[in-house]
Design an enzyme around this catalytic site. Structure first.
Site, PDB file in Angstrom:
ATOM      1  N   GLY A 145       1.787   8.490  12.328  1.00 31.42           N
ATOM      2  CA  GLY A 145       0.945   9.490  12.968  1.00 31.42           C
ATOM      3  C   GLY A 145       0.924   9.331  14.467  1.00 31.42           C
ATOM      4  O   GLY A 145       1.733   8.607  15.059  1.00 31.42           O
ATOM      5  N   TYR A 178      -3.542  -6.160   7.711  1.00 37.45           N
ATOM      6  CA  TYR A 178      -2.833  -5.071   7.055  1.00 37.45           C
ATOM      7  C   TYR A 178      -2.567  -3.961   8.067  1.00 37.45           C
ATOM      8  O   TYR A 178      -3.265  -3.843   9.073  1.00 37.45           O
ATOM      9  CB  TYR A 178      -3.569  -4.581   5.809  1.00 37.45           C
ATOM     10  CG  TYR A 178      -4.823  -3.750   6.006  1.00 37.45           C
ATOM     11  CD1 TYR A 178      -4.748  -2.372   6.241  1.00 37.45           C
ATOM     12  CD2 TYR A 178      -6.090  -4.318   5.883  1.00 37.45           C
ATOM     13  CE1 TYR A 178      -5.897  -1.608   6.372  1.00 37.45           C
ATOM     14  CE2 TYR A 178      -7.244  -3.561   6.014  1.00 37.45           C
ATOM     15  CZ  TYR A 178      -7.136  -2.196   6.253  1.00 37.45           C
ATOM     16  OH  TYR A 178      -8.272  -1.441   6.390  1.00 37.45           O
ATOM     17  N   TRP A 236       0.854  -1.189   0.000  1.00 38.12           N
ATOM     18  CA  TRP A 236       0.000   0.000   0.000  1.00 38.12           C
ATOM     19  C   TRP A 236       0.898   1.250   0.000  1.00 38.12           C
ATOM     20  O   TRP A 236       1.839   1.345   0.788  1.00 38.12           O
ATOM     21  CB  TRP A 236      -0.896  -0.031   1.238  1.00 38.12           C
ATOM     22  CG  TRP A 236      -2.037   0.938   1.207  1.00 38.12           C
ATOM     23  CD1 TRP A 236      -2.480   1.675   0.145  1.00 38.12           C
ATOM     24  CD2 TRP A 236      -2.900   1.254   2.302  1.00 38.12           C
ATOM     25  NE1 TRP A 236      -3.569   2.432   0.513  1.00 38.12           N
ATOM     26  CE2 TRP A 236      -3.843   2.196   1.821  1.00 38.12           C
ATOM     27  CE3 TRP A 236      -2.965   0.833   3.629  1.00 38.12           C
ATOM     28  CZ2 TRP A 236      -4.845   2.731   2.635  1.00 38.12           C
ATOM     29  CZ3 TRP A 236      -3.953   1.357   4.446  1.00 38.12           C
ATOM     30  CH2 TRP A 236      -4.894   2.296   3.955  1.00 38.12           C
ATOM     31  N   TYR A 252      -3.689   0.041  -5.611  1.00 33.62           N
ATOM     32  CA  TYR A 252      -2.477   0.682  -5.113  1.00 33.62           C
ATOM     33  C   TYR A 252      -1.727   1.346  -6.266  1.00 33.62           C
ATOM     34  O   TYR A 252      -1.157   0.678  -7.128  1.00 33.62           O
ATOM     35  CB  TYR A 252      -1.563  -0.326  -4.419  1.00 33.62           C
ATOM     36  CG  TYR A 252      -2.171  -1.026  -3.216  1.00 33.62           C
ATOM     37  CD1 TYR A 252      -3.318  -0.541  -2.587  1.00 33.62           C
ATOM     38  CD2 TYR A 252      -1.596  -2.185  -2.709  1.00 33.62           C
ATOM     39  CE1 TYR A 252      -3.866  -1.190  -1.504  1.00 33.62           C
ATOM     40  CE2 TYR A 252      -2.140  -2.841  -1.613  1.00 33.62           C
ATOM     41  CZ  TYR A 252      -3.277  -2.334  -1.020  1.00 33.62           C
ATOM     42  OH  TYR A 252      -3.819  -2.987   0.069  1.00 33.62           O
ATOM     43  N   ASP A 311       1.765  -8.879  -0.853  1.00 36.83           N
ATOM     44  CA  ASP A 311       0.362  -8.493  -1.009  1.00 36.83           C
ATOM     45  C   ASP A 311       0.287  -7.167  -1.753  1.00 36.83           C
ATOM     46  O   ASP A 311       0.988  -6.214  -1.414  1.00 36.83           O
ATOM     47  CB  ASP A 311      -0.304  -8.352   0.363  1.00 36.83           C
ATOM     48  CG  ASP A 311      -1.713  -7.811   0.263  1.00 36.83           C
ATOM     49  OD1 ASP A 311      -2.641  -8.626   0.104  1.00 36.83           O
ATOM     50  OD2 ASP A 311      -1.892  -6.576   0.330  1.00 36.83           O
ATOM     51  N   GLN A 339      -8.843 -10.209   4.887  1.00 41.62           N
ATOM     52  CA  GLN A 339      -7.809  -9.217   5.176  1.00 41.62           C
ATOM     53  C   GLN A 339      -8.446  -7.974   5.800  1.00 41.62           C
ATOM     54  O   GLN A 339      -9.308  -7.340   5.193  1.00 41.62           O
ATOM     55  CB  GLN A 339      -7.063  -8.824   3.897  1.00 41.62           C
ATOM     56  CG  GLN A 339      -5.909  -7.874   4.164  1.00 41.62           C
ATOM     57  CD  GLN A 339      -5.106  -7.538   2.918  1.00 41.62           C
ATOM     58  OE1 GLN A 339      -4.861  -6.370   2.619  1.00 41.62           O
ATOM     59  NE2 GLN A 339      -4.668  -8.562   2.184  1.00 41.62           N
ATOM     60  N   HIS A 357     -11.559  -6.510  -2.596  1.00 41.60           N
ATOM     61  CA  HIS A 357     -10.950  -5.503  -1.724  1.00 41.60           C
ATOM     62  C   HIS A 357     -11.914  -5.007  -0.642  1.00 41.60           C
ATOM     63  O   HIS A 357     -11.510  -4.791   0.496  1.00 41.60           O
ATOM     64  CB  HIS A 357     -10.450  -4.331  -2.563  1.00 41.60           C
ATOM     65  CG  HIS A 357      -9.267  -3.639  -1.980  1.00 41.60           C
ATOM     66  ND1 HIS A 357      -8.315  -2.998  -2.724  1.00 41.60           N
ATOM     67  CD2 HIS A 357      -8.869  -3.480  -0.701  1.00 41.60           C
ATOM     68  CE1 HIS A 357      -7.382  -2.494  -1.944  1.00 41.60           C
ATOM     69  NE2 HIS A 357      -7.720  -2.759  -0.707  1.00 41.60           N
TER      70      HIS A 357
END
Length: 288
Positions: A204, A197, A25, A58, A53, A169, A117
């Site tokens: 952050g 994931y 990602w 992406y 993955d 996922q 997804h």
């Protein structure tokens, strides 16, 4: 054999897949030089991380192209490639086209697993039928879903072919433990693994709070780990969980690959759990 290549989980159909891999990602979007990201993936492969993955979403296919460059020269049977289809492409009109485009970008003729997804407007039964057809044609070995909660999974397993789903996922890490209340035990009873994931949390304030906490640093010191390795070790402590931390730099990728199976003691896991407890009641799935 290195530690990373030893970690495996059994799938509902009796097959196995790696428990530790590399996520993509945000790769292929220009955040780092392309060659740096390719080298990060190749360093993980060299360290025994065979699972990669990715998704057509992406970088709108750029992450898949990046992976294709990284795996060039590797024997296909030594790799475990997972990609994901957009919800709006997950029906009869587009799934086959999306799948073939992903295969072309990756430079392979099959995927080890193909995931929906997230749920969209295409009927779930139609998506399952398309997945089953792709599997029967050898374009994919297995299929699964992503961002499905318990209600979604219950519905899925009522459909013809739905019981062939091999993974869900979802987001899971020390600071986001909602799936432990209902989804994780529900899946474990059916031998369907969780693919976590963002197991290290996104960058952050949340991640800073996790890696800066006293207990995380104490556990890191006890094992000679970095705090980030403790976050990964926490996720891997759960036997039915696959972790796919994003791999954008060689250094961080090698740190991930160096985390052994079940490195935490029972008490350390309990202390981390007390510091960052799971909710007491079911909550909506987190998405970051």
């Amino acid at each position: 054999m290195d530690d990373a290549s030893k970690l495996q989980v059994e799938l509902p159909d009796g097959g196995v897949m790696p428990r530790l891999g590399m996520g993509t990602w945000y790769l292929g979007e220009g955040r780092r030089p392309r060659d740096v990201e390719i080298q990060a993936l190749r360093s993980g492969l060299a360290a025994g991380m065979r699972l990669i993955d990715t998704a057509e979403m992406y970088g709108e296919g750029e992450a898949e192209r990046l992976v294709g460059k990284a795996i060039a020269g590797y024997r296909r049977e030594d790799l475990y490639l997972v990609s994901k289809v957009y919800p709006h492409n997950a029906g009869r009109g587009h799934l086959r086209e999306s799948l073939e485009a992903s295969l072309n970008r990756l430079g392979t003729d099959y995927l080890d697993m193909y995931l929906l997804h997230w749920r969209g407007s295409v009927p779930l039964a139609e998506t399952v039928a398309c997945m089953q057809e792709a599997a029967s044609e050898g374009l994919i070995r297995r299929w699964g879903v992503s961002n499905f909660n318990v209600a979604d999974m219950r519905e899925l397993l009522t459909l013809d072919g739905g019981a062939d789903c091999c993974a869900d996922q979802v987001l899971y890490h020390l600071g986001s433990r909602g799936i432990e209340v209902d989804l994780m035990p529900w899946l474990a009873k059916r031998h369907i693994p969780v693919m976590a994931y963002c197991p290290l949390a996104q960058a952050g304030g949340l991640r800073r709070g996790l890696v800066g906490s006293e207990i995380v640093r104490e556990v890191a010191h006890a094992h000679g780990f970095t705090p980030m390795q403790v976050l990964l070790a926490f996720v891997l402590h759960q036997p039915n969980v696959i972790a796919i931390p994003r791999s954008g730099s060689r250094e961080h990728t090698l740190d991930n690959a160096a985390v052994p199976e079940n490195p935490l003691t029972t008490e350390e896991f309990a202390e981390l759990s007390r510091a960052f407890p799971a909710p007491k009641h079911p909550v909506p799935l987190d998405m970051e």
